[in-house]
Design a protein around this motif. Structure first.
Motif, PDB file in Angstrom:
ATOM      1  N   GLY A  43       6.816  23.269 -14.577  1.00  0.00           N
ATOM      2  CA  GLY A  43       5.545  23.599 -15.196  1.00  0.00           C
ATOM      3  C   GLY A  43       4.446  22.585 -14.936  1.00  0.00           C
ATOM      4  N   ALA A  44       4.843  21.361 -14.561  1.00  0.00           N
ATOM      5  CA  ALA A  44       3.857  20.317 -14.251  1.00  0.00           C
ATOM      6  C   ALA A  44       4.076  19.803 -12.832  1.00  0.00           C
ATOM      7  N   LEU A  45       4.542  20.661 -11.951  1.00  0.00           N
ATOM      8  CA  LEU A  45       4.904  20.232 -10.595  1.00  0.00           C
ATOM      9  C   LEU A  45       3.737  19.532  -9.903  1.00  0.00           C
ATOM     10  N   TYR A  46       3.969  18.273  -9.513  1.00  0.00           N
ATOM     11  CA  TYR A  46       2.964  17.399  -8.907  1.00  0.00           C
ATOM     12  C   TYR A  46       1.665  17.395  -9.716  1.00  0.00           C
ATOM     13  N   ARG A  47       1.821  17.368 -11.049  1.00  0.00           N
ATOM     14  CA  ARG A  47       0.670  17.265 -11.933  1.00  0.00           C
ATOM     15  C   ARG A  47       0.780  15.966 -12.736  1.00  0.00           C
ATOM     16  N   SER A  48      -0.352  15.509 -13.210  1.00  0.00           N
ATOM     17  CA  SER A  48      -0.391  14.402 -14.156  1.00  0.00           C
ATOM     18  C   SER A  48      -0.357  14.983 -15.561  1.00  0.00           C
ATOM     19  N   LEU A  49       0.623  14.573 -16.358  1.00  0.00           N
ATOM     20  CA  LEU A  49       0.668  14.965 -17.765  1.00  0.00           C
ATOM     21  C   LEU A  49      -0.068  13.895 -18.566  1.00  0.00           C
ATOM     22  N   GLU A  50      -1.227  14.231 -19.109  1.00  0.00           N
ATOM     23  CA  GLU A  50      -2.048  13.254 -19.824  1.00  0.00           C
ATOM     24  C   GLU A  50      -2.027  13.588 -21.318  1.00  0.00           C
TER      25      GLU A  50
ATOM     26  N   LEU B 111       0.831  -1.197   0.000  1.00  0.00           N
ATOM     27  CA  LEU B 111       0.000   0.000   0.000  1.00  0.00           C
ATOM     28  C   LEU B 111       0.870   1.252   0.000  1.00  0.00           C
ATOM     29  N   ASN B 112       0.290   2.344  -0.446  1.00  0.00           N
ATOM     30  CA  ASN B 112       0.988   3.622  -0.342  1.00  0.00           C
ATOM     31  C   ASN B 112      -0.039   4.751  -0.329  1.00  0.00           C
ATOM     32  N   TRP B 113       0.334   5.853   0.308  1.00  0.00           N
ATOM     33  CA  TRP B 113      -0.508   7.039   0.326  1.00  0.00           C
ATOM     34  C   TRP B 113      -0.197   7.889  -0.903  1.00  0.00           C
ATOM     35  N   PHE B 114      -1.235   8.479  -1.473  1.00  0.00           N
ATOM     36  CA  PHE B 114      -1.071   9.369  -2.613  1.00  0.00           C
ATOM     37  C   PHE B 114      -1.954  10.601  -2.440  1.00  0.00           C
ATOM     38  N   LYS B 115      -1.452  11.721  -2.885  1.00  0.00           N
ATOM     39  CA  LYS B 115      -2.284  12.898  -3.097  1.00  0.00           C
ATOM     40  C   LYS B 115      -2.637  12.903  -4.579  1.00  0.00           C
ATOM     41  N   VAL B 116      -3.921  12.879  -4.879  1.00  0.00           N
ATOM     42  CA  VAL B 116      -4.356  12.806  -6.274  1.00  0.00           C
ATOM     43  C   VAL B 116      -3.913  14.073  -7.005  1.00  0.00           C
ATOM     44  N   PRO B 117      -3.125  13.921  -8.094  1.00  0.00           N
ATOM     45  CA  PRO B 117      -2.623  15.116  -8.775  1.00  0.00           C
ATOM     46  C   PRO B 117      -3.659  15.749  -9.694  1.00  0.00           C
ATOM     47  N   ALA B 118      -3.600  17.070  -9.806  1.00  0.00           N
ATOM     48  CA  ALA B 118      -4.331  17.751 -10.870  1.00  0.00           C
ATOM     49  C   ALA B 118      -3.682  17.370 -12.194  1.00  0.00           C
ATOM     50  N   ALA B 119      -4.405  17.604 -13.292  1.00  0.00           N
ATOM     51  CA  ALA B 119      -3.914  17.125 -14.586  1.00  0.00           C
ATOM     52  C   ALA B 119      -3.729  18.256 -15.587  1.00  0.00           C
TER      53      ALA B 119
END
Length: 419
Positions: A190-197, A152-160
């Protein structure tokens, strides 16, 4: 409100109907990864915490790739810690000298990672596996230890951030040029703690190797992860490699993106990143003629067979310029064998290149190509920070395999069509 691809995947692994950017979740892991540099630290944390067993020996991968074959006594000691741990816990996916490869090329090749997986790795370029439609991200060795013990691991859901690729790639333009162009536009944070989709018609123009390269360098823009949709090319790649069920997650039509960035592939040119940041980008024609001392073709970013083929096609019948060292590093044993059977190795040697066994080697200033003060390299690796490949007064220019090979021949930064 719709969810992005990353949000859907994280929600499923957390057992939740939905998540949104900023949520803190605990999620189940499909794979925990470490290498010869990070695993020993994780082993120390694991044992100090009193853990005596791993959560699943089939869901841990340990790859000895950074300083191997061991360059000195310290690297040998680190490898022994990782090796002993892997044997003690009967780790299924353990890769040592002789059957090893650079981890982020090796695991997809061996079918260990799959679409829909949630993967953490104690290496920042673990984001590579997003090319397959997985959520994969780098973590610290402490998180690796916790993951090995609990699954298991903890995550903060990233903005995208949605990156829309339009048009078609031109000759000698590849995934490396796309990601360097993107980083140059948005910056290293520019994408700090973001999801690049990555989306758009241009995605279908990309090979899987292009996608691996792009996802690999999402971290160079500060991204938490980079992720591609699963399409027919993805399915073709995993068919025959992955021998377990896997899941496709798709973004909702009304998914919320913090920002949209469009890239027109029809106008994209061969691109390099000058010292000392991946965001310091220029087109090759803007900096052509800049003298160099070394070229490195390989790494987890560009050491796959397609990279070897494009480099060989440029080097065939030509010679590396006098005064330039060209080092070629196939990323896995399979790529190494393919280079031999396809005649690429002979092309490299005839051109005057040194061909290495698979290793991260010079990428992090480890071995097999460190530079001294005043030297400059064109390299297909992923970072060009101060001192990254040796002395703090050496310089690293990031480029595609095509540009690297052409530069080796010319003895300066050069475009492939300039030969």
């Amino acid at each position: 409100m719709g969810m992005t691809m990353t949000e859907k995947l994280l929600a499923a692994h957390a057992g939740l109907p939905a998540v949104k950017a900023g949520d803190l979740i605990e999620a189940k892991l499909d794979l925990v990864l470490g290498n010869d540099v990070t695993t020993p630290v994780a082993v120390g944390v694991f044992e100090e915490a009193g853990f005596d067993r791993v959560f699943d020996k089939d869901k841990i991968a340990i790859v000895l790739d950074h300083y191997t074959p061991c360059k000195d006594i310290k690297s040998a000691e680190l490898c022994k810690i990782a090796r002993d741990f892997a044997r003690r816990h009967h780790i299924t996916h353990f890769y040592d000298v002789g059957r090893v490869g650079i981890e982020h090329a090796l695991l997809p090749e061996q079918g260990i990672v799959a679409p829909g997986d949630l993967i953490i790795g104690a290496d920042s370029h673990t984001c590579t596996y997003g090319a397959l439609g997985a959520f994969s991200t780098g973590v610290g060795s402490t998180d690796m230890a916790a993951g090995m013990a609990s699954g298991l691991n903890w995550f903060k859901v990233p903005a995208a951030i949605q990156v829309v690729l339009k048009g078609h790639l031109r000759p000698f333009v590849s995934g490396k040029d796309i990601i360097l162009h993107l980083i140059g536009r948005i910056g290293v944070d520019g994408a700090l703690y973001r999801s690049l989709e990555f989306t758009g018609e241009g995605v279908h123009d990309l090979s899987m190797d292009d996608r691996f390269t792009i996802a690999n360098m999402a971290i160079e823009a500060g991204g938490k992860n980079g992720i591609f949709p699963v399409d027919e090319k993805t399915i073709e790649y995993v068919t025959g490699r992955v021998h377990r069920p896997w899941t496709v997650y798709e973004a909702d039509p009304d998914a919320v993106y913090e920002r949209v960035v469009e890239i027109d592939l029809d106008t994209l040119e061969p691109t390099v990143a000058l010292p000392h940041l991946p965001s310091n980008t220029k087109t090759v024609r803007e900096v052509a003629g800049l003298p160099i001392d070394q070229v490195v073709i390989g790494s987890c970013t560009n050491g796959r067979i397609s990279d070897m083929r494009i480099a060989a096609s440029i080097l065939k019948g030509r010679k590396v310029a006098e005064g330039v060292r060209c080092i070629v590093i196939p990323a896995t044993q399979q790529v190494y064998m393919d280079c031999i059977t396809e005649g690429l190795t002979q092309i490299f040697i005839d051109a005057g290149c040194a061909v290495s066994t698979p290793t991260c080697g010079p990428c992090l200033g480890g071995h097999m190509g460190c530079m001294c003060a005043g030297e400059r390299a064109v390299t297909t690796t992923n970072r060009n920070f101060v001192g990254r490949m040796g002395h703090v007064r050496s310089e690293v220019i990031l480029a595609s395999p095509a540009v690297a090979a052409a530069s080796a021949v010319k003895g300066c930064v050069a475009a492939p069509d300039a030969l």
